[in-house]
Design a protein around this motif. Structure first.
Motif, PDB file in Angstrom:
ATOM      1  N   PRO A 193       0.805  -1.232   0.000  1.00 41.65           N
ATOM      2  CA  PRO A 193       0.000   0.000   0.000  1.00 41.65           C
ATOM      3  C   PRO A 193       0.837   1.280   0.000  1.00 41.65           C
ATOM      4  CG  PRO A 193      -0.077  -1.067   2.127  1.00 41.65           C
ATOM      5  CD  PRO A 193       0.611  -2.015   1.208  1.00 41.65           C
ATOM      6  N   ALA A 194       2.043   1.239   0.590  1.00 36.50           N
ATOM      7  CA  ALA A 194       2.861   2.454   0.623  1.00 36.50           C
ATOM      8  C   ALA A 194       3.311   2.832  -0.789  1.00 36.50           C
ATOM      9  CB  ALA A 194       4.065   2.267   1.542  1.00 36.50           C
TER      10      ALA A 194
ATOM     11  N   GLY B 293       4.385 -13.650   2.437  1.00 40.68           N
ATOM     12  CA  GLY B 293       3.555 -13.893   3.613  1.00 40.68           C
ATOM     13  C   GLY B 293       4.326 -14.555   4.744  1.00 40.68           C
TER      14      GLY B 293
ATOM     15  N   LYS C  46       6.829 -15.020   7.750  1.00 46.57           N
ATOM     16  CA  LYS C  46       7.372 -14.080   8.735  1.00 46.57           C
ATOM     17  C   LYS C  46       8.521 -14.711   9.494  1.00 46.57           C
ATOM     18  CE  LYS C  46       3.957 -11.120   8.199  1.00 46.57           C
ATOM     19  NZ  LYS C  46       3.288  -9.916   8.535  1.00 46.57           N
TER      20      LYS C  46
ATOM     21  N   TYR D 145       9.960  -3.620   1.446  1.00 48.59           N
ATOM     22  CA  TYR D 145      10.240  -2.921   2.708  1.00 48.59           C
ATOM     23  C   TYR D 145       9.530  -3.535   3.903  1.00 48.59           C
ATOM     24  CZ  TYR D 145       5.643  -0.919   2.059  1.00 48.59           C
ATOM     25  OH  TYR D 145       4.292  -0.780   1.894  1.00 48.59           O
ATOM     26  N   ASN D 146       8.445  -4.317   3.691  1.00 46.30           N
ATOM     27  CA  ASN D 146       7.758  -4.880   4.860  1.00 46.30           C
ATOM     28  C   ASN D 146       8.356  -6.210   5.319  1.00 46.30           C
ATOM     29  OD1 ASN D 146       6.821  -5.763   2.439  1.00 46.30           O
ATOM     30  ND2 ASN D 146       4.672  -5.801   2.984  1.00 46.30           N
TER      31      ASN D 146
ATOM     32  N   LEU E  67      11.845  -7.718   9.429  1.00 51.52           N
ATOM     33  CA  LEU E  67      11.763  -9.016  10.102  1.00 51.52           C
ATOM     34  C   LEU E  67      13.025  -9.835   9.860  1.00 51.52           C
ATOM     35  CD1 LEU E  67       8.060  -9.927   9.314  1.00 51.52           C
ATOM     36  CD2 LEU E  67       9.006  -9.213  11.488  1.00 51.52           C
TER      37      LEU E  67
ATOM     38  N   ASP F 286       8.911   3.856   5.236  1.00 52.94           N
ATOM     39  CA  ASP F 286       8.336   2.890   6.171  1.00 52.94           C
ATOM     40  C   ASP F 286       9.364   1.851   6.616  1.00 52.94           C
ATOM     41  OD1 ASP F 286       5.998   4.202   5.885  1.00 52.94           O
ATOM     42  OD2 ASP F 286       4.782   2.418   5.492  1.00 52.94           O
TER      43      ASP F 286
ATOM     44  N   LYS G 237      10.830   3.079   9.754  1.00 49.47           N
ATOM     45  CA  LYS G 237       9.817   3.121  10.803  1.00 49.47           C
ATOM     46  C   LYS G 237       9.519   1.711  11.331  1.00 49.47           C
ATOM     47  CE  LYS G 237       5.537   4.436  10.047  1.00 49.47           C
ATOM     48  NZ  LYS G 237       4.624   5.081   9.090  1.00 49.47           N
ATOM     49  N   LEU G 238       9.435   0.742  10.412  1.00 51.18           N
ATOM     50  CA  LEU G 238       9.054  -0.619  10.798  1.00 51.18           C
ATOM     51  C   LEU G 238      10.179  -1.380  11.487  1.00 51.18           C
ATOM     52  CD1 LEU G 238       7.037  -1.814   7.672  1.00 51.18           C
ATOM     53  CD2 LEU G 238       6.118  -1.277   9.908  1.00 51.18           C
TER      54      LEU G 238
ATOM     55  N   PRO H 212      -4.152   0.769   6.813  1.00 53.25           N
ATOM     56  CA  PRO H 212      -3.833   0.220   5.489  1.00 53.25           C
ATOM     57  C   PRO H 212      -2.369  -0.185   5.353  1.00 53.25           C
ATOM     58  CG  PRO H 212      -4.238   2.584   5.365  1.00 53.25           C
ATOM     59  CD  PRO H 212      -4.528   2.180   6.769  1.00 53.25           C
ATOM     60  N   TYR H 213      -1.490   0.354   6.204  1.00 53.06           N
ATOM     61  CA  TYR H 213      -0.075   0.010   6.088  1.00 53.06           C
ATOM     62  C   TYR H 213       0.324  -0.944   7.203  1.00 53.06           C
ATOM     63  CZ  TYR H 213      -0.354   4.304   3.439  1.00 53.06           C
ATOM     64  OH  TYR H 213      -0.732   5.264   2.557  1.00 53.06           O
ATOM     65  N   PRO H 214       1.355  -1.782   6.948  1.00 48.35           N
ATOM     66  CA  PRO H 214       1.881  -2.606   8.028  1.00 48.35           C
ATOM     67  C   PRO H 214       2.357  -1.706   9.177  1.00 48.35           C
ATOM     68  CG  PRO H 214       2.844  -3.249   5.935  1.00 48.35           C
ATOM     69  CD  PRO H 214       2.044  -2.023   5.674  1.00 48.35           C
ATOM     70  N   GLN H 215       2.155  -2.176  10.403  1.00 51.31           N
ATOM     71  CA  GLN H 215       2.544  -1.383  11.561  1.00 51.31           C
ATOM     72  C   GLN H 215       3.623  -2.111  12.345  1.00 51.31           C
ATOM     73  OE1 GLN H 215       1.223   1.671  12.302  1.00 51.31           O
ATOM     74  NE2 GLN H 215      -0.009   1.555  10.451  1.00 51.31           N
ATOM     75  N   SER H 216       4.450  -1.322  13.012  1.00 57.58           N
ATOM     76  CA  SER H 216       5.518  -1.924  13.783  1.00 57.58           C
ATOM     77  C   SER H 216       5.125  -1.960  15.256  1.00 57.58           C
ATOM     78  CB  SER H 216       6.785  -1.109  13.540  1.00 57.58           C
ATOM     79  OG  SER H 216       7.498  -0.953  14.708  1.00 57.58           O
TER      80      SER H 216
ATOM     81  N   VAL I 176       6.044  -6.957  12.967  1.00 63.20           N
ATOM     82  CA  VAL I 176       5.371  -6.146  11.947  1.00 63.20           C
ATOM     83  C   VAL I 176       3.987  -6.756  11.750  1.00 63.20           C
ATOM     84  CG1 VAL I 176       5.389  -5.413   9.542  1.00 63.20           C
ATOM     85  CG2 VAL I 176       7.510  -5.473  10.813  1.00 63.20           C
TER      86      VAL I 176
ATOM     87  N   ASP J  64       0.163  -6.791   9.943  1.00 62.96           N
ATOM     88  CA  ASP J  64      -0.636  -6.275   8.836  1.00 62.96           C
ATOM     89  C   ASP J  64      -1.968  -7.019   8.814  1.00 62.96           C
ATOM     90  OD1 ASP J  64      -0.692  -8.325   6.395  1.00 62.96           O
ATOM     91  OD2 ASP J  64       1.243  -8.480   7.394  1.00 62.96           O
TER      92      ASP J  64
ATOM     93  N   PHE K  38      -3.569  -8.806   6.856  1.00 65.41           N
ATOM     94  CA  PHE K  38      -3.719 -10.116   6.214  1.00 65.41           C
ATOM     95  C   PHE K  38      -2.793 -11.171   6.803  1.00 65.41           C
ATOM     96  CE2 PHE K  38      -5.200  -6.998   3.123  1.00 65.41           C
ATOM     97  CZ  PHE K  38      -6.484  -7.467   2.935  1.00 65.41           C
ATOM     98  N   MET K  39      -2.151 -10.832   7.914  1.00 61.66           N
ATOM     99  CA  MET K  39      -1.187 -11.780   8.466  1.00 61.66           C
ATOM    100  C   MET K  39      -1.845 -13.042   9.021  1.00 61.66           C
ATOM    101  SD  MET K  39      -0.034  -9.985  11.988  1.00 61.66           S
ATOM    102  CE  MET K  39      -0.791 -10.393  13.544  1.00 61.66           C
TER     103      MET K  39
END
Lengths: 388, 294
Positions: A42-43, A215, A217, A240-241, A245, A269, A272-273, B118-122, B215, B217, B219-220
């Motif tokens: 989304p970013a 998907g 993690k 980036y997401n 991890l 992000d 930030k993450l 809407p964005y992944p959060q930490s 992290v 999101d 849909f996790m």
């Protein structure tokens, strides 16, 4: 019964007519944008949309694109592809047949850009992708020829793979490397294969080549395996997401080698993450905020004023993609799909906010520089430029 | 590569992943055991648990224990709410309707969270993490906490179901829902309790998961939920010890396939093995074929 059927048919017919009636007038130029507004990235979609709105606003401020003496405003139609391949093709189809656009920008990620490019090529409509670096986006897989209707504003994976492999060997002076990538995602897969090929051609050694799927993690199995091979560097062309991890888990396992990432890292992000875990690592990008030309500085300032944050590379490339499109529209002089594509193909050079690009030998892939950035004190810091 | 410390390190990795799968698998198995219904919204309940954890830590600034308790309570409440609003009206409807409703509830939860985030959060670091390196092995306080807490919760659940009156009532409902009310068992209340328990476990799993993989999101819960469901089936769905066994087995197979084969083969080899196992034991490792009730 017949009456009911008839009324259903006539209602759907009227709705269809209503749907078709949008195009055709010359009071505005209809252009499309396909962006990853929902789904995995989304970013990326948000940056692309922001920059597109800004590009259109900038040109409409002066009355629109100049066409044979008079200015015609741009009408932007935005479609979400949910970061999915099938929805990208559907979005392209919708823009072309229902929204009657003269050309469109996007999708950004290769996963969506490749199927959308097939639709654009088949329908003879110009498509400019801002951020898709995969060779297949602009190359016809069957004929091996360049697609005629697909252009991009960014460099390609083979170039990026070469830049990163050379940077690792010459600048970081590493001898061995491991790679970890998402095997179900188009760009990371091709970048890893190219990095491996070039790194080994130039005398390096890939000691571990590991994968995961979108998907996931937990990367502990792969990272433990990499740790056992003791590489000097880990190549991680992940989005980036995923990066935070992987980097955090690597630290917990006691891995102390640097990571080298691709342009998919370049979202604010990321920092930030990851809460500091990515500090000190390197990645390749399309442009650097702190090494910007006057034109780029103007764009960065305007973007910051409007959206309250620095534009990432997707934003800058989307802005350039629209710049190219407006140039083509102006050169074409008429709102006609074939003529706009032909005008785009005649552009040989363009100075964008991501640097200067050259289009050579009828290819839709620009020749342009890449930059290497390092994450330092929670910021992306320019390290060096890599010329083509 | 095959040296002992490599093997033990991978075993530790498997233990962590397995305990999270097991904790989520319990939620599926618990509801199935009592109601014979697959609560497909459980994976998303787990995701909401992760977001509750993120919210409690970020906005309320709570430390680990209050966060865990609050999230478990909220997730239990959500589980009860789902049952009351979506499943209870369908309790006597065809089973397919309930399953479809559960899927719908899951998608609803995903998009409810998506609308807000809407964005992944930490997720901020809730537990100060210390990593020890002993004899070529690395293990962290976080890993110990996750495995310890999961196993603790599993034992507690096992105790509740096997040794308490509520547990007895749950097992009775699972045996025959029509006769049990005649014996004075408050069926609705016990079912509510079951969903509260399942929700709390999902919430706890959400907290552990966000500690291990910080992290979150919207849909996790999808992929992890599927895998946990597979773990529950593998162990024999409806059987609590089976769900634990299935969770650890799935975690172990995933880690060890990636550890000793090219990691690209992981899912393919892992799930082929699990399929093979189901062919040998169609009702799962600890499951028994349903007996004909006369």
């Amino acid at each position: 019964m017949i009456f009911r059927l008839l009324s259903v048919f006539s209602i759907s017919f009227i709705l269809l007519l209503g749907g078709c009636g949008k195009g055709g007038d010359s009071s505005s130029i209809r252009v499309g944008l396909i962006a990853e507004l929902s789904g995995e990235l989304p970013a990326v979609g948000a940056s692309s949309k922001n920059a597109a709105l800004m590009a259109v606003e900038d040109v409409n401020k002066d009355g629109g694109v100049e066409m044979s003496g008079k200015r015609i405003p741009i009408k932007l139609i935005i479609e979400d592809n949910a970061s999915k391949a099938d929805q990208s093709a559907a979005a392209a189809q919708k823009l072309i047949t229902q929204e009657d656009v003269v050309a469109f920008v996007g999708p950004n990620a290769s996963l969506g850009a490749i199927p959308a490019s097939e639709i654009a090529e088949g329908a003879h409509v110009l498509m400019i992708t801002p951020w898709s670096t995969n060779p297949k986006t602009s190359l016809d897989a069957r004929s091996g020829q360049a697609k005629k209707y697909v252009f991009r504003a960014c460099f390609t994976d083979p170039f990026e793979g070469r830049v990163l492999a050379r940077f690792a060997l010459e600048h970081l002076k590493v001898k061995t490397a491991a790679a970890l990538y998402d095997v179900s995602s188009e760009a990371p897969k091709s970048q890893s294969e190219l990095f491996k090929k070039i790194f080994e051609e130039q005398g390096g050694k890939i000691v571990s080549f590991e994968t995961y799927t979108t998907g996931d993690k937990d990367f502990s199995a792969q990272l433990t395996k990499i740790l056992a091979q003791k590489p000097d560097l880990i190549f991680l062309p992940a989005y980036y997401n995923d990066v935070p991890l992987v980097v955090q888990q690597a630290q917990r396992l006691g891995l102390k080698v640097p990571f080298l990432g691709s342009d998919a890292w370049s979202s604010p992000d990321l920092i930030k993450l990851s809460g500091g875990a990515v500090e000190g690592n390197y990645f390749c990008n399309h442009y650097a905020v702190d090494d910007a030309s006057p034109k780029a500085v103007k764009f960065i300032e305007a973007y910051k004023a409007k959206y309250g944050k620095a534009p990432d590379d997707v934003a800058a490339l989307t802005y350039d993609a629209f710049g190219l499109l407006f140039q083509a529209l102006k050169d074409s002089g008429k709102i006609e799909r074939q003529s706009v594509r032909d005008a785009m193909a005649r552009i040989t050079g363009y100075d964008g906010v991501t640097g200067s690009m050259r289009f050579e030998n009828g290819s839709g892939d620009p020749v342009k520089s890449a930059v290497i950035l390092q994450i330092k004190d929670g910021r992306f810091v320019w390290v060096m430029n890599a010329k083509p | 590569m095959p040296n002992p410390s490599y093997f033990f390190q991978q075993s530790l990795n498997a233990l962590q992943l397995g305990s999270i799968y097991a904790l989520i698998a319990l939620g599926y198995t618990l509801v199935y055991g009592v109601l014979r219904m697959i609560n497909f919204a459980h994976g998303d309940l787990f995701m909401v648990g992760g977001f509750f954890c993120f919210a409690a830590a970020t906005y309320l600034g709570l430390s680990f224990v209050p966060t865990l308790l609050l999230v478990m309570a909220l997730a239990a409440l959500l589980g009860v709410l789902l049952e009351r609003v979506a499943y209870r009206p369908l309790r006597n409807a065809p089973r397919v309707s309930a399953v479809i409703t559960a899927l719908g509830c899951g998608i609803f939860l995903e998009h409810l969270v998506l609308a807000r985030y809407p964005y992944p959060q930490s997720v901020p670091e809730l537990v100060h993490n210390v990593t020890w390196h002993v004899a070529g092995l690395s293990f962290s306080s976080l890993q110990l906490l996750i495995v310890g807490l999961s196993v603790g919760l599993m034992l507690l659940l096992d105790f509740v179901v096997r040794r308490t009156m509520v547990g007895l009532a749950m097992r009775a409902i699972s045996w025959d829902m029509r006769v049990v009310p005649l014996l004075g068992v408050p069926v609705d209340r016990i079912i509510t309790f079951t969903f509260a328990l399942g929700g709390a476990l999902g919430g706890a799993a959400g907290v552990m998961y966000s500690l291990a993989y910080p992290v979150v999101d919207p849909f996790m819960g999808v992929l992890v939920g599927w895998k946990a469901f597979i773990a529950a089936v593998l162990g024999g769905i409806g059987n609590i010890r089976g769900a634990m066994l299935g969770g650890f087995l799935l975690g172990g197979v995933e880690i060890f396939v990636a550890a000793y084969y090219p990691s690209t083969y992981r899912d393919f080899v892992a799930f082929a093995l699990l399929l093979g196992l189901l062919i040998l034991r169609p009702y799962g490792l600890l499951g028994r074929p349903p007996t004909q009730k006369v």
